[in-house]
Design a protein around this motif. Structure first.
Motif, short mmCIF file in Angstrom:
data_model
loop_
_atom_site.label_atom_id
_atom_site.label_comp_id
_atom_site.label_asym_id
_atom_site.label_seq_id
_atom_site.Cartn_x
_atom_site.Cartn_y
_atom_site.Cartn_z
N ILE A 265 0.92 -1.25 -0.11
CA ILE A 265 0.08 0.02 0.05
C ILE A 265 1.01 1.19 -0.04
O ILE A 265 0.48 2.12 -0.63
N ALA A 266 1.99 1.23 1.00
CA ALA A 266 2.65 2.47 0.90
C ALA A 266 3.47 2.72 -0.37
O ALA A 266 3.61 3.82 -0.69
N ALA A 267 4.13 1.47 -0.98
CA ALA A 267 4.61 1.87 -2.13
C ALA A 267 3.87 2.36 -3.15
O ALA A 267 4.28 3.20 -3.95
N SER A 268 2.85 1.61 -3.43
CA SER A 268 1.97 2.00 -4.42
C SER A 268 1.48 3.47 -4.10
O SER A 268 1.45 4.25 -5.37
N SER A 269 0.92 3.85 -2.99
CA SER A 269 0.66 5.25 -2.96
C SER A 269 1.84 6.02 -3.21
O SER A 269 1.46 7.25 -3.71
N TYR A 270 3.06 5.93 -2.94
CA TYR A 270 4.16 6.69 -3.03
C TYR A 270 4.34 7.13 -4.47
O TYR A 270 4.64 8.01 -4.98
N ILE A 271 4.47 5.86 -5.38
CA ILE A 271 4.52 5.99 -6.78
C ILE A 271 3.51 6.74 -7.36
O ILE A 271 3.77 7.62 -8.41
N ASN A 272 2.11 6.48 -7.31
CA ASN A 272 1.02 7.12 -7.73
C ASN A 272 0.99 8.59 -7.40
O ASN A 272 0.39 9.41 -8.14
N SER A 273 1.72 8.94 -6.27
CA SER A 273 1.64 10.43 -5.77
C SER A 273 2.69 11.21 -6.14
O SER A 273 2.81 12.47 -5.86
N LEU A 274 3.65 10.70 -7.06
CA LEU A 274 4.99 11.18 -7.50
C LEU A 274 4.59 12.65 -8.47
O LEU A 274 3.90 12.19 -9.39
N SER A 275 5.18 13.70 -8.21
CA SER A 275 4.78 14.62 -9.05
C SER A 275 5.97 14.72 -10.27
O SER A 275 6.78 13.75 -10.42
N ARG A 276 5.73 15.51 -11.37
CA ARG A 276 6.59 15.49 -12.39
C ARG A 276 8.04 15.69 -12.08
O ARG A 276 8.89 15.32 -12.73
N GLU A 277 8.18 16.72 -11.13
CA GLU A 277 9.38 17.10 -10.53
C GLU A 277 10.31 16.08 -9.83
O GLU A 277 11.22 15.82 -10.19
N GLU A 278 9.22 15.36 -9.16
CA GLU A 278 10.13 14.17 -8.56
C GLU A 278 10.53 13.14 -9.52
O GLU A 278 11.30 12.38 -9.46
N ILE A 279 9.67 12.77 -10.42
CA ILE A 279 9.88 11.82 -11.66
C ILE A 279 11.11 12.33 -12.33
O ILE A 279 11.96 11.42 -12.55
N ASN A 280 11.05 13.60 -12.84
CA ASN A 280 12.56 13.99 -13.26
C ASN A 280 13.56 14.01 -12.45
O ASN A 280 14.93 13.61 -12.89
N ALA A 281 13.65 14.08 -11.07
CA ALA A 281 14.62 13.88 -10.30
C ALA A 281 15.10 12.56 -10.20
O ALA A 281 16.31 12.08 -10.09
N PHE A 282 14.30 11.51 -10.40
CA PHE A 282 14.82 10.10 -10.29
C PHE A 282 15.41 9.85 -11.81
O PHE A 282 16.22 9.09 -11.71
N ALA A 283 14.81 10.36 -12.89
CA ALA A 283 15.38 10.37 -14.00
C ALA A 283 16.79 11.01 -13.98
O ALA A 283 17.60 10.33 -14.83
N MET A 284 17.09 11.86 -13.53
CA MET A 284 18.41 12.49 -13.48
C MET A 284 19.50 11.36 -12.64
O MET A 284 20.80 11.67 -12.97
N ILE A 285 19.00 10.52 -11.83
CA ILE A 285 20.22 9.62 -11.26
C ILE A 285 19.79 8.08 -12.01
O ILE A 285 20.50 7.36 -11.34
N GLY A 286 19.19 8.43 -13.35
CA GLY A 286 19.35 6.82 -13.88
C GLY A 286 18.09 6.05 -13.29
O GLY A 286 18.13 4.80 -13.96
N ILE A 287 17.06 6.47 -12.74
CA ILE A 287 15.98 5.49 -12.26
C ILE A 287 14.46 6.25 -13.12
O ILE A 287 14.07 7.10 -12.63
N THR A 288 13.98 5.06 -13.83
CA THR A 288 12.86 5.54 -14.50
C THR A 288 11.74 4.93 -13.40
O THR A 288 11.91 4.30 -12.69
N ILE A 289 10.55 5.22 -13.88
CA ILE A 289 9.26 4.80 -13.23
C ILE A 289 8.99 3.36 -13.13
O ILE A 289 8.62 2.69 -12.24
N GLY A 290 9.46 2.81 -14.32
CA GLY A 290 9.16 1.52 -14.62
C GLY A 290 10.39 0.64 -13.63
O GLY A 290 9.92 -0.24 -13.15
N GLU A 291 11.34 1.13 -13.61
CA GLU A 291 12.40 0.62 -12.72
C GLU A 291 12.23 0.77 -11.27
O GLU A 291 12.32 -0.24 -10.39
N LEU A 292 11.62 1.77 -10.90
CA LEU A 292 10.97 2.06 -9.59
C LEU A 292 9.95 1.23 -9.21
O LEU A 292 10.03 0.35 -8.08
#
Length: 473
Positions: A265-292
């Motif tokens: 529940i926690a992981a699903s809630s966190y991933i679904n609540s990610l903003s575009r800025e947070e998604i871009n921040a993960f992308a900068m360190i080489g982690i896509t949403i699919g990999e997350l």
């Protein structure tokens, strides 16, 4: 320590069946993965087919062993030849296991240095087939041993230093793990000569290998220790209906299920609540949403593995200890069906998921048509329905076990009320599945999922307090 011919023969029969199961499952999973590689890669090279090496080793080793056993004992049906055949398969099972793990150790660094492309492979490590084999084989072994009234540590149980020998066996496991680690490390070092590897890639691969071996040894040692405690407690238990170790392991299993549900529940809630800025921040360190999502699923899969194995051990010993006091075909067959579904469900649903990805890829390569999207939706719906059907059948098995315990007088008749309550809960979930989207329904499933195991915990604790000699009073 002592030697029992009957036990050794039963172990040989179980080993032969495990080899057959492993070959069949490796053929199914290997064929799906081979088709996936041929479909997704324009020019497959040898380094790509190394990812099928573990399945190849299982199939080749298993077929050779079964062929030798069949040719050697096919025309001989006397008692002595049957005994020799069972001893052969008992030893051959260990050889089959050694060949599989040596192939796994040898290929680990090679596949890490030559990963498959990300298309369709981001969540499928090269040894995923071994992970899937773990469920049906372990569940079959544990249940078959107890059905035949055999202890894994039968030669140690009558000794005074039982846990001393258990620790020694864990030490032997550690030495064998070190041998496999040496194989992987040697392969990694030799690959430096053949391939131009940067120091960063070498250290990253070496660290990954070390962590893999630490995790595998810790998991195997913990599982063996839990099994040994259950065996000793069950063997020494003469007064109580259910031993304390069985009760504790069942409670621990349900605790893991709760933790898994909360994390999901926690992981699903966190991933679904990610903003575009947070998604871009993960992308900068080489982690896509699919990999997350994949990493979260890896953690959930690991927790599910541990919980299912703990449930397998505790339920198997529950059946064994209960059967010593009260023989109940309904209870034992319902428990066997529950464990069988648990073992088969994880393997075949995972294979079905791979087949679904392959089919979708074929449709998308042919044309971006509405028929393709319709087929994709239909396959996804089939997967969901199969998963829910397996879970529904497991709930039916639980209800049958409760009925058997009430009928035998082990539980109060009031517990029959739980069956219509479970039925109503299933009907509510079916209704909500048709009225909510996938994300909302996943929250609902994770909320309802621990309720039945929690109820079963109270039943097991209650039965654990009953004395065997007062069972029919």
């Amino acid at each position: 320590m002592f030697y029992d011919e009957r036990i050794e023969r039963e172990r040989g029969r179980i080993s032969r069946n495990c080899i057959i199961i492993s070959v069949i499952c490796a053929l199914i999973y290997g064929a799906l993965n081979l088709f996936n590689i041929l479909l997704c890669l324009e020019k497959p090279a040898f380094r790509h087919f190394m990812h099928l090496g573990v399945e190849g080793a299982i199939i080749l080793s298993g077929i050779i062993i079964l062929a030798v056993g069949m040719l050697k004992y096919f025309s001989r049906h006397d008692e002595r030849s049957r005994a020799e055949r069972d001893i052969f398969y008992n030893k051959a099972g260990f050889v089959h296991l050694c060949v599989t793990f040596c192939a796994w150790a040898f290929l680990m660094p090679l596949t890490a240095l030559n990963p498959l492309p990300s298309i369709n492979f981001y969540a499928l490590p090269y040894d995923y087939g071994m992970y899937l084999l773990f469920f049906p084989i372990v569940i079959y072994c544990v249940y078959s041993f107890k059905k035949s009234e055999i202890y894994f540590n039968y030669s140690l149980l009558n000794g005074n230093d039982y846990y001393k020998y258990v620790i020694k066996n864990i030490g032997k496991l550690g030495l064998r793990t070190l041998v496999l680690f040496a194989v992987s490390l040697t392969t990694l070092c030799f690959s430096i000569v053949a391939v131009n590897i940067t120091p960063k890639n070498f250290l990253s691969c070496a660290l990954s290998i070390i962590l893999t071996y630490v995790f595998c040894f810790a998991s195997a040692a913990s599982l063996y220790l839990l099994l040994s405690v259950l065996e000793k407690s069950s063997y020494d238990n003469e007064k109580m209906l259910i031993s304390k170790a069985t009760v504790i392991s069942f409670v621990t299993c349900v605790g893991l299920i709760f933790v898994m549900a909360i994390f999901s529940i926690a992981a699903s809630s966190y991933i679904n609540s990610l903003s575009r800025e947070e998604i871009n921040a993960f992308a900068m360190i080489g982690i896509t949403i699919g990999e997350l999502v994949a990493r979260a699923n890896y953690i959930i899969s690991g927790m599910k593995t541990i919980s299912i194995l703990a449930l397998t051990l505790s339920l198997t010993y529950f059946c064994y200890e209960y059967g010593r006091v009260k023989k109940s075909k309904l209870f034992s067959r319902s428990a066997a069906a529950f464990l069988g579904i648990a073992g088969i469900k994880n393997f075949f649903l995972s294979c079905y998921q791979i087949a679904m990805v392959i089919t979708i890829q074929v449709v998308r390569d042919m044309a971006e048509s509405m028929d393709g999207f319709y087929l994709e939706h239909s396959l996804s719906q089939w997967y969901t329905n199969l998963s829910y059907t397996a879970s529904f059948l497991q709930l039916v098995c639980i209800c049958l076990m409760i009925i058997a315990l009430v009928r035998d007088g082990a539980l109060h008749k009031a517990n029959i009320v739980s069956i219509p309550i479970i039925t109503v809960m299933i009907c509510i979930l079916i209704f909500l599945e048709t009225q909510t989207n996938a994300n909302d329904f996943s929250y609902i499933i994770n909320t309802f999922y621990p309720l039945v195991p929690l109820y079963c915990v109270f039943l097991v604790i209650f039965l654990g307090r009953k004395r065997a000699d007062c069972f029919n009073k």
